[in-house]
Write an enzyme that holds these catalytic residues in place. Sequence first.
Site, PDB file in Angstrom:
ATOM      1  N   TYR A  31      -5.685  -8.289  11.229  1.00 34.52           N
ATOM      2  CA  TYR A  31      -5.371  -6.700  11.434  1.00 34.52           C
ATOM      3  C   TYR A  31      -5.671  -6.801  13.327  1.00 34.52           C
ATOM      4  CZ  TYR A  31      -4.420  -2.213  11.640  1.00 34.52           C
ATOM      5  OH  TYR A  31      -4.379  -0.767  11.838  1.00 34.52           O
TER       6      TYR A  31
ATOM      7  N   THR B 245       0.525  -1.196   0.025  1.00 34.26           N
ATOM      8  CA  THR B 245       0.116  -0.165  -0.291  1.00 34.26           C
ATOM      9  C   THR B 245       0.494   1.399  -0.270  1.00 34.26           C
ATOM     10  OG1 THR B 245      -0.134  -0.233   2.426  1.00 34.26           O
ATOM     11  CG2 THR B 245      -2.233  -1.206   1.558  1.00 34.26           C
ATOM     12  N   GLY B 246       2.159   1.271  -0.280  1.00 30.90           N
ATOM     13  CA  GLY B 246       2.850   2.581   0.073  1.00 30.90           C
ATOM     14  C   GLY B 246       3.124   2.456  -1.813  1.00 30.90           C
TER      15      GLY B 246
ATOM     16  N   GLY C 252      13.422  -9.533  16.420  1.00 29.38           N
ATOM     17  CA  GLY C 252      15.276 -10.248  15.948  1.00 29.38           C
ATOM     18  C   GLY C 252      16.149  -9.715  15.747  1.00 29.38           C
TER      19      GLY C 252
ATOM     20  N   ARG D  99      19.279  -8.156  18.118  1.00 29.21           N
ATOM     21  CA  ARG D  99      20.903  -8.187  17.422  1.00 29.21           C
ATOM     22  C   ARG D  99      21.641  -7.095  17.498  1.00 29.21           C
ATOM     23  NH1 ARG D  99      22.518 -12.381  12.084  1.00 29.21           N
ATOM     24  NH2 ARG D  99      24.593 -11.029  12.362  1.00 29.21           N
TER      25      ARG D  99
ATOM     26  N   LYS E 202       0.313 -12.676   8.921  1.00 30.43           N
ATOM     27  CA  LYS E 202       1.729 -13.085   8.836  1.00 30.43           C
ATOM     28  C   LYS E 202       2.066 -11.627   9.186  1.00 30.43           C
ATOM     29  CE  LYS E 202       3.635 -15.329   5.824  1.00 30.43           C
ATOM     30  NZ  LYS E 202       4.250 -15.877   4.304  1.00 30.43           N
ATOM     31  N   THR E 203       2.051 -10.574   8.463  1.00 28.89           N
ATOM     32  CA  THR E 203       3.260  -9.243   8.462  1.00 28.89           C
ATOM     33  C   THR E 203       3.311  -9.080  10.231  1.00 28.89           C
ATOM     34  OG1 THR E 203       2.688  -8.922   5.925  1.00 28.89           O
ATOM     35  CG2 THR E 203       2.447  -6.583   7.984  1.00 28.89           C
TER      36      THR E 203
ATOM     37  N   ARG F  69     -10.223   4.274   3.509  1.00 23.10           N
ATOM     38  CA  ARG F  69     -10.823   4.542   5.019  1.00 23.10           C
ATOM     39  C   ARG F  69     -11.865   5.526   5.476  1.00 23.10           C
ATOM     40  NH1 ARG F  69      -4.971   4.501   7.717  1.00 23.10           N
ATOM     41  NH2 ARG F  69      -4.029   4.313   5.673  1.00 23.10           N
TER      42      ARG F  69
HETATM   43  P1  NAD Z   1      -0.175   1.613   5.155  1.00 23.15           P
HETATM   44  O1  NAD Z   1      -1.204   1.218   4.820  1.00 23.15           O
HETATM   45  O2  NAD Z   1      -0.550   3.656   4.005  1.00 23.15           O
HETATM   46  O3  NAD Z   1       1.303   1.975   5.001  1.00 23.15           O
HETATM   47  C1  NAD Z   1       1.697   0.845   5.484  1.00 23.15           C
HETATM   48  C2  NAD Z   1       3.073   1.150   5.001  1.00 23.15           C
HETATM   49  O4  NAD Z   1       3.722  -0.920   5.107  1.00 23.15           O
HETATM   50  C3  NAD Z   1       2.672   0.479   3.138  1.00 23.15           C
HETATM   51  O5  NAD Z   1       4.159   1.501   2.876  1.00 23.15           O
HETATM   52  C4  NAD Z   1       2.415  -1.016   2.736  1.00 23.15           C
HETATM   53  O6  NAD Z   1       3.901  -0.788   1.058  1.00 23.15           O
HETATM   54  C5  NAD Z   1       3.991  -2.280   4.068  1.00 23.15           C
HETATM   55  N1  NAD Z   1       4.081  -2.886   4.491  1.00 23.15           N
HETATM   56  C6  NAD Z   1       2.596  -3.572   4.223  1.00 23.15           C
HETATM   57  N2  NAD Z   1       3.142  -4.704   4.350  1.00 23.15           N
HETATM   58  C7  NAD Z   1       4.290  -5.013   4.457  1.00 23.15           C
HETATM   59  C8  NAD Z   1       5.193  -6.004   4.110  1.00 23.15           C
HETATM   60  N3  NAD Z   1       5.161  -7.218   4.643  1.00 23.15           N
HETATM   61  N4  NAD Z   1       7.012  -5.664   4.883  1.00 23.15           N
HETATM   62  C9  NAD Z   1       7.292  -4.804   4.016  1.00 23.15           C
HETATM   63  N5  NAD Z   1       6.433  -3.334   4.080  1.00 23.15           N
HETATM   64  C10 NAD Z   1       4.830  -3.863   4.207  1.00 23.15           C
HETATM   65  O7  NAD Z   1      -0.748   2.587   6.916  1.00 23.15           O
HETATM   66  P2  NAD Z   1      -0.739   3.790   7.414  1.00 23.15           P
HETATM   67  O8  NAD Z   1      -2.118   4.242   7.669  1.00 23.15           O
HETATM   68  O9  NAD Z   1       0.345   4.151   7.016  1.00 23.15           O
HETATM   69  O10 NAD Z   1      -0.375   2.957   9.009  1.00 23.15           O
HETATM   70  C11 NAD Z   1       0.847   2.521   9.263  1.00 23.15           C
HETATM   71  C12 NAD Z   1       1.328   1.924  10.943  1.00 23.15           C
HETATM   72  O11 NAD Z   1       0.252   2.141  11.410  1.00 23.15           O
HETATM   73  C13 NAD Z   1       0.963  -0.145  10.402  1.00 23.15           C
HETATM   74  O12 NAD Z   1       1.130  -0.674  10.776  1.00 23.15           O
HETATM   75  C14 NAD Z   1      -0.908   0.428  11.203  1.00 23.15           C
HETATM   76  O13 NAD Z   1      -1.663  -0.852  11.619  1.00 23.15           O
HETATM   77  C15 NAD Z   1      -0.642   1.517  12.201  1.00 23.15           C
HETATM   78  N6  NAD Z   1      -1.873   2.360  12.867  1.00 23.15           N
HETATM   79  C16 NAD Z   1      -2.370   2.734  11.779  1.00 23.15           C
HETATM   80  C17 NAD Z   1      -3.666   3.823  11.547  1.00 23.15           C
HETATM   81  C18 NAD Z   1      -3.702   5.058  10.488  1.00 23.15           C
HETATM   82  O14 NAD Z   1      -5.161   5.880  11.107  1.00 23.15           O
HETATM   83  N7  NAD Z   1      -3.374   5.547   9.802  1.00 23.15           N
HETATM   84  C19 NAD Z   1      -3.978   3.986  12.799  1.00 23.15           C
HETATM   85  C20 NAD Z   1      -3.855   2.792  13.468  1.00 23.15           C
HETATM   86  C21 NAD Z   1      -3.170   2.419  13.334  1.00 23.15           C
HETATM   87  N1  UDP Z   2     -17.233   4.145   7.067  1.00 19.66           N
HETATM   88  C1  UDP Z   2     -17.963   4.493   6.302  1.00 19.66           C
HETATM   89  N2  UDP Z   2     -17.765   4.738   4.437  1.00 19.66           N
HETATM   90  C2  UDP Z   2     -16.808   5.209   4.045  1.00 19.66           C
HETATM   91  C3  UDP Z   2     -15.871   3.727   4.265  1.00 19.66           C
HETATM   92  C4  UDP Z   2     -15.594   4.433   5.986  1.00 19.66           C
HETATM   93  O1  UDP Z   2     -19.101   4.513   6.327  1.00 19.66           O
HETATM   94  O2  UDP Z   2     -16.992   5.030   2.513  1.00 19.66           O
HETATM   95  C5  UDP Z   2     -17.013   3.981   8.042  1.00 19.66           C
HETATM   96  C6  UDP Z   2     -16.776   2.251   8.446  1.00 19.66           C
HETATM   97  O3  UDP Z   2     -17.963   1.869   8.819  1.00 19.66           O
HETATM   98  C7  UDP Z   2     -16.412   2.687   9.647  1.00 19.66           C
HETATM   99  C8  UDP Z   2     -15.802   4.126  10.096  1.00 19.66           C
HETATM  100  O4  UDP Z   2     -16.274   4.941   8.833  1.00 19.66           O
HETATM  101  O5  UDP Z   2     -17.550   3.284  11.017  1.00 19.66           O
HETATM  102  C9  UDP Z   2     -13.872   4.632  10.025  1.00 19.66           C
HETATM  103  O6  UDP Z   2     -13.797   3.551   9.171  1.00 19.66           O
HETATM  104  P1  UDP Z   2     -12.123   3.756   8.529  1.00 19.66           P
HETATM  105  O7  UDP Z   2     -12.287   2.267   7.010  1.00 19.66           O
HETATM  106  O8  UDP Z   2     -11.484   5.214   7.976  1.00 19.66           O
HETATM  107  O9  UDP Z   2     -11.990   3.458  10.012  1.00 19.66           O
HETATM  108  P2  UDP Z   2     -11.873   1.903  11.096  1.00 19.66           P
HETATM  109  O10 UDP Z   2     -13.490   1.199  10.931  1.00 19.66           O
HETATM  110  O11 UDP Z   2     -10.612   1.105  10.602  1.00 19.66           O
HETATM  111  O12 UDP Z   2     -11.742   2.827  12.053  1.00 19.66           O
END
Ligand code: NAD
Ligand code: UDP
Length: 313
Positions: free
Chosen positions: A148, A40-41, A105, A109, A94-95, A189
């Site tokens: 997740y 997703t990056g 790890g 190290r 798995k991730t 989202r």
């Molecule tokens: P994102 O999807 O934009 O970023 C995740 C990144 O991890 C991507 O660049 C993706 O390519 C990389 N990635 C996924 N699986 C991988 C793997 N197996 N090996 C190497 N790279 C991998 O999501 P984000 O919003 O930037 O979230 C980043 C972190 O913060 C995540 O761990 C997420 O669980 C945590 N988080 C984010 C939010 C939020 O609202 N954005 C809320 C709670 C937790």
């Molecule tokens: N949601 C929504 N419409 C959308 C996407 C999400 O109503 O197009 C709702 C979803 O059901 C949840 C809230 O918005 O109640 C936040 O969803 P999101 O996927 O952003 O994050 P999370 O549920 O992980 O907090």
Amino acid sequence: MSNNQIRNLVTGGAGFLGSHLVDKLMSKGQEVVCIDNFFTGRKRNLEKWFGNPNFELIRHDITEPILVEVDRIWHLACPASPIQYQSNPIKTAKTSFLGTYNMLGLARRVKARMLLASTSEIYGDPEIHPQSEDYRGNVSTIGTRSCYDEGKRIAETLCYDYERMHNTEIRVARIFNTYGPRMLNNDGRVVSNFIVQALKKEPLTIYGDGSQTRSFCYVSDLIDGLYKLMNSNFSKPMNLGNPEEITIKKLSYKIKEKINPNLELKLKDLPEDDPRRRKPDISLAKEIINWSPVIDFDQGLENTINYFKKFEN
Ligand code: NAD
Ligand code: UDP
């Protein structure tokens, strides 16, 4: 480069939060190695650092081990949007497990301090409100969000077992919903969905009746919180998020008002196990790292809308 310069590894550094974190570390003149499998990056999120001697980008999947000499590991790699993490739930688990295991790890190290990007999802569909760090959560082990939620729970468990068994230095940020520029336009989202739909003049999709709540934090605030937590001596989990709570329906009205008041709303089924309410108790972050969000929601939304407007074509 001086020898005492801090060397950082950012996993998931090409993603939404990861790339903003890389910007912050690079702007402080630190060294950054970024690992990403580009699920997703996107490389474009890091483009401005290509060629900078302090920056390296490695295409690597963290479910496989890797050896990099660093002082700090910011472990963010994991898809965060329900649509993305549910597209291959076994890979998500798995991730979370193998990826965190491999990073711990490595931390052990090379004697690095590791910060895990955990999540409010570890509280599941919470029975207490707002959620404080001592709440143990209400999470299904078998639902579509479990890959997740349970993945992040076992990731936290692994961190504290490494701390107890090997004295690994741990920081755990429980991140609540964060939004801002560089979310993917098909990320799924709610904030990015509504903005992209509104800009395309499509109806905004409300899941359920829209009475569920979330509390949205702007990305720059969140990154400041992560930075302060990493630099603190606090090793227990800490909530980071904005406590301003809003219903999803109200969010849709706000975005309509800002982009196009004539848009329709389209009601869709509520996804399985969708949490009813979510709001962080951030007393701990205020007390320990002197952090609370400063960007108000309207300003944050406007910045995000401007990003998606530029990015529309
Ligand atoms: P994102 O999807 O934009 O970023 C995740 C990144 O991890 C991507 O660049 C993706 O390519 C990389 N990635 C996924 N699986 C991988 C793997 N197996 N090996 C190497 N790279 C991998 O999501 P984000 O919003 O930037 O979230 C980043 C972190 O913060 C995540 O761990 C997420 O669980 C945590 N988080 C984010 C939010 C939020 O609202 N954005 C809320 C709670 C937790
Ligand atoms: N949601 C929504 N419409 C959308 C996407 C999400 O109503 O197009 C709702 C979803 O059901 C949840 C809230 O918005 O109640 C936040 O969803 P999101 O996927 O952003 O994050 P999370 O549920 O992980 O907090």
